[in-house]
Design an enzyme around this catalytic site. Structure first.
Site, PDB file in Angstrom:
ATOM      1  CB  CYS A   1      26.722 -26.939  -3.721  1.00  0.00           C
ATOM      2  SG  CYS A   1      26.983 -28.751  -2.309  1.00  0.00           S
TER       3      CYS A   1
ATOM      4  CG  HIS B   1      21.353 -27.257  -0.402  1.00  0.00           C
ATOM      5  ND1 HIS B   1      21.913 -26.043  -1.342  1.00  0.00           N
ATOM      6  CD2 HIS B   1      22.504 -27.900  -0.370  1.00  0.00           C
ATOM      7  CE1 HIS B   1      23.401 -26.481  -1.819  1.00  0.00           C
ATOM      8  NE2 HIS B   1      23.110 -27.831  -0.615  1.00  0.00           N
ATOM      9  CD  GLU B   2      23.041 -28.435   3.740  1.00  0.00           C
ATOM     10  OE1 GLU B   2      23.891 -30.320   3.500  1.00  0.00           O
ATOM     11  OE2 GLU B   2      23.664 -27.956   3.642  1.00  0.00           O
TER      12      GLU B   2
ATOM     13  CG  HIS C   1      23.875 -32.388  -0.012  1.00  0.00           C
ATOM     14  ND1 HIS C   1      24.534 -32.690  -0.802  1.00  0.00           N
ATOM     15  CD2 HIS C   1      24.034 -31.648   0.198  1.00  0.00           C
ATOM     16  CE1 HIS C   1      25.485 -32.496  -1.331  1.00  0.00           C
ATOM     17  NE2 HIS C   1      24.856 -31.087  -1.115  1.00  0.00           N
TER      18      HIS C   1
END
Length: 145
Positions: free
Chosen positions: A92, A134-135, A138
């Protein structure tokens, strides 16, 4: 414009707010410019980027996807995920030097507003599904440790 990557966990831990799609042009341009730059200059590259990683409090991500180098997803929502999972190391940009093993669903279904400002639903598999998950983390204030 290429932006600095946010690494401050107190900022990254705050979930983003829903975005007004018509106002996202500059955010998307900055995301794409920054992702492109890091994809070509970072040791590990870049396969996706969330708006809060470059200082925007907006629910927008860009990912590398098919023929569109930086595919934007505005207000993405994970609708479903497969029970079938795969564990891989992940890096990341906001957590440099870390690459923990993360278990993620192999396929997902996501609703989002596309670059034509149309709300759509898409199914994604494999590495693309991993990047989106993953995003999305965030955007929800979650980051790899």
């Amino acid at each position: 414009m290429i932006k600095d990557i946010v690494t401050d966990t107190s900022i990254l831990s705050i979930p983003t707010k829903p975005s007004t799609p018509a106002d996202m042009t500059q955010v998307i341009v900055d995301l794409a410019d920054t992702a492109y730059w890091y994809a070509h200059t970072s040791e590990n590259g870049c396969a996706g980027l969330a708006a809060n990683q470059i200082g925007y409090d907006e629910s927008v991500i860009v990912i590398k996807y098919q023929s569109e180098l930086w595919f934007p997803m505005i207000n993405p929502v994970l609708l479903s995920r497969s029970a079938s999972r795969k564990t891989m190391r992940e890096g990341c940009l906001s957590r440099p030097g870390r690459s923990p093993k993360i278990s993620r669903s192999k396929s997902i279904k996501v609703a989002y507003t596309n670059s034509h400002l149309k709300r759509v639903t898409g199914r994604f598999t494999g590495f693309t599904a991993r990047v989106i998950q993953h995003e999305l983390e965030h955007l929800n204030g979650v980051y790899i440790t």
